[in-house]
Design a protein around this motif. Structure first.
Motif, PDB file in Angstrom:
ATOM      1  N   GLY A 111      -7.977  -6.047   1.730  1.00  0.00           N
ATOM      2  CA  GLY A 111      -6.566  -5.737   1.354  1.00  0.00           C
ATOM      3  C   GLY A 111      -6.161  -6.896   0.465  1.00  0.00           C
ATOM      4  O   GLY A 111      -4.926  -6.866  -0.023  1.00  0.00           O
TER       5      GLY A 111
ATOM      6  N   VAL B  18       0.920  -1.258  -0.093  1.00  0.00           N
ATOM      7  CA  VAL B  18      -0.144  -0.271   0.022  1.00  0.00           C
ATOM      8  C   VAL B  18       0.769   1.283  -0.113  1.00  0.00           C
ATOM      9  O   VAL B  18       0.586   2.365  -0.565  1.00  0.00           O
ATOM     10  CB  VAL B  18      -1.031   0.078   1.213  1.00  0.00           C
TER      11      VAL B  18
ATOM     12  N   ILE C  36      -6.066  -6.133  -3.197  1.00  0.00           N
ATOM     13  CA  ILE C  36      -5.848  -4.548  -3.465  1.00  0.00           C
ATOM     14  C   ILE C  36      -4.925  -4.175  -4.647  1.00  0.00           C
ATOM     15  O   ILE C  36      -3.929  -4.934  -4.914  1.00  0.00           O
ATOM     16  CB  ILE C  36      -5.690  -3.597  -2.432  1.00  0.00           C
TER      17      ILE C  36
ATOM     18  N   VAL D 146      -9.409   3.790   4.137  1.00  0.00           N
ATOM     19  CA  VAL D 146      -9.368   5.319   3.941  1.00  0.00           C
ATOM     20  C   VAL D 146     -10.281   6.257   4.647  1.00  0.00           C
ATOM     21  O   VAL D 146     -11.529   6.217   4.425  1.00  0.00           O
ATOM     22  CB  VAL D 146      -9.463   5.417   2.230  1.00  0.00           C
TER      23      VAL D 146
ATOM     24  N   GLU E 279      -8.032   0.363  -7.748  1.00  0.00           N
ATOM     25  CA  GLU E 279      -9.049   0.539  -6.610  1.00  0.00           C
ATOM     26  C   GLU E 279      -8.546   1.348  -5.517  1.00  0.00           C
ATOM     27  O   GLU E 279      -9.604   2.045  -4.907  1.00  0.00           O
ATOM     28  CB  GLU E 279      -9.014  -0.831  -6.064  1.00  0.00           C
ATOM     29  N   LEU E 280      -7.363   1.531  -5.152  1.00  0.00           N
ATOM     30  CA  LEU E 280      -6.924   2.392  -3.920  1.00  0.00           C
ATOM     31  C   LEU E 280      -7.168   3.849  -4.532  1.00  0.00           C
ATOM     32  O   LEU E 280      -7.637   4.668  -3.572  1.00  0.00           O
ATOM     33  CB  LEU E 280      -5.318   1.881  -3.588  1.00  0.00           C
ATOM     34  N   GLN E 281      -6.658   4.026  -5.724  1.00  0.00           N
ATOM     35  CA  GLN E 281      -6.695   5.180  -6.190  1.00  0.00           C
ATOM     36  C   GLN E 281      -8.186   5.924  -6.283  1.00  0.00           C
ATOM     37  O   GLN E 281      -8.199   7.021  -5.979  1.00  0.00           O
ATOM     38  CB  GLN E 281      -6.124   5.313  -7.561  1.00  0.00           C
TER      39      GLN E 281
ATOM     40  N   VAL F 294      -4.624   6.519   5.558  1.00  0.00           N
ATOM     41  CA  VAL F 294      -4.933   5.208   4.855  1.00  0.00           C
ATOM     42  C   VAL F 294      -4.384   4.248   5.842  1.00  0.00           C
ATOM     43  O   VAL F 294      -3.078   4.514   6.220  1.00  0.00           O
ATOM     44  CB  VAL F 294      -4.198   5.156   3.363  1.00  0.00           C
TER      45      VAL F 294
ATOM     46  N   VAL G 173      -7.703  -2.473   4.186  1.00  0.00           N
ATOM     47  CA  VAL G 173      -7.256  -1.086   3.891  1.00  0.00           C
ATOM     48  C   VAL G 173      -8.223  -0.206   4.265  1.00  0.00           C
ATOM     49  O   VAL G 173      -9.510  -0.136   3.451  1.00  0.00           O
ATOM     50  CB  VAL G 173      -6.555  -1.191   2.470  1.00  0.00           C
TER      51      VAL G 173
END
Length: 226
Positions: free
Chosen positions: A162, A72, A165, A115, A169-171, A102, A113
C-alpha cells in the motif's frame, strides 16, 4: 469486460436483484459509503449522466493506515462511482453477483491493500477440489485461490503493497479479482458442491473476515522468510 469492472445493474441470469446490495434489502452489517450506491449493483456515475470523480492525488509514500484507507476509498470511487463498507470497515461492491472486498491493514513490511472475494462456502476440501484450485492458480495473472477450513470456504485473494499504490495498480487488481470470481463461483459450486457466497444467508456473509496480515494467524508475510 474492460479492465474496469462496471456494475451495470444486470445479473448473470438477468433475474432478481442482489439481496446483499445497498438499498432497503442491504444487510444491517453493511452500510453505504456513497449516496449513489443504490440498486442491485453499485452504479457508475456515468449511468447518472455524470463523469466519475477524479482519482485522488498521491502526495508521497503512505505509512499511516488511515491515510491509506482514505486514499483507497477515493480510488474506488473513481473506478466504480461508489462503494459500500462492511461491518469490518472493508470496502465492498458486487460484480455480476460476485461480491468483492478491498481491505487496508498493517503488516510487518508496511501497509497492505487486499482485494478478495469469497467465491464459495459450505464446501469440503477434497483432492479433486484442491487439484482444481491449484491448477487454476497456475494460470491466473492476479490473485490465487485458497481454502478457509474454519468456514469451509473458497477464497480468491490478491495483495498489494500500500505504500505507493496508485489508480492503475488498484484498478487492474480489482478488475481481475471481480472477473475471475464472477466467472468461477458457479462452476465450482456445480462441480464440487456447496453454494456460492451470494447464496449464503446475510449473517453468514457478514461474519466473513480476511486473515490478518500481521504475522499472527494470517498468511506468512515476507518478513517470515527473509
Amino acid at each position: 469486460m474492460s479492465d474496469e469492472p462496471r456494475p451495470d445493474g444486470e445479473t448473470r441470469d438477468g433475474g432478481d436483484e442482489d439481496p446483499t446490495s445497498t438499498g432497503s434489502n442491504a444487510p444491517s452489517g453493511r452500510r453505504r459509503d456513497d449516496p449513489r450506491a443504490t440498486g442491485s449493483h453499485l452504479p457508475t456515475t456515468a449511468a447518472h449522466g455524470m463523469s466519475p470523480p477524479p482519482p485522488p492525488r498521491r502526495t508521497g509514500v503512505f505509512v499511516d493506515v488511515d491515510d491509506l484507507r482514505e486514499h483507497v476509498g477515493g480510488l474506488l470511487r473513481s473506478i466504480l462511482g461508489g462503494h459500500e463498507v462492511d461491518a469490518f470497515g472493508n470496502f465492498t461492491f458486487t460484480h455480476e453477483n460476485a461480491r468483492v472486498f478491498v481491505t487496508v491493514a498493517t503488516s510487518p513490511i508496511g501497509p497492505q491493500v487486499g482485494v478478495f472475494s469469497v467465491t464459495n462456502i459450505d464446501i469440503d476440501l477434497d483432492p479433486d477440489l484442491a487439484g482444481f484450485l491449484l491448477t487454476t492458480n497456475h494460470r491466473l495473472g492476479f490473485g490465487a485461490f485458497s481454502y478457509d477450513p474454519q468456514n469451509r470456504a473458497v477464497w480468491l485473494r490478491h495483495t498489494l503493497l500500500g505504500t505507493t499504490i496508485d489508480l492503475p495498480e488498484l484498478q487492474s487488481a480489482v478488475a481481475a479479482i471481480a472477473t475471475t470470481a464472477a466467472g468461477l463461483d458457479e462452476r465450482i459450486r456445480d462441480r464440487f458442491g456447496g453454494r456460492t457466497f451470494q447464496e449464503a444467508p446475510d449473517d453468514v456473509q457478514q461474519r466473513m473476515e480476511p486473515p490478518s496480515p500481521d504475522g499472527g494467524d494470517g498468511p506468512v508475510s515476507a518478513g517470515g522468510y527473509l
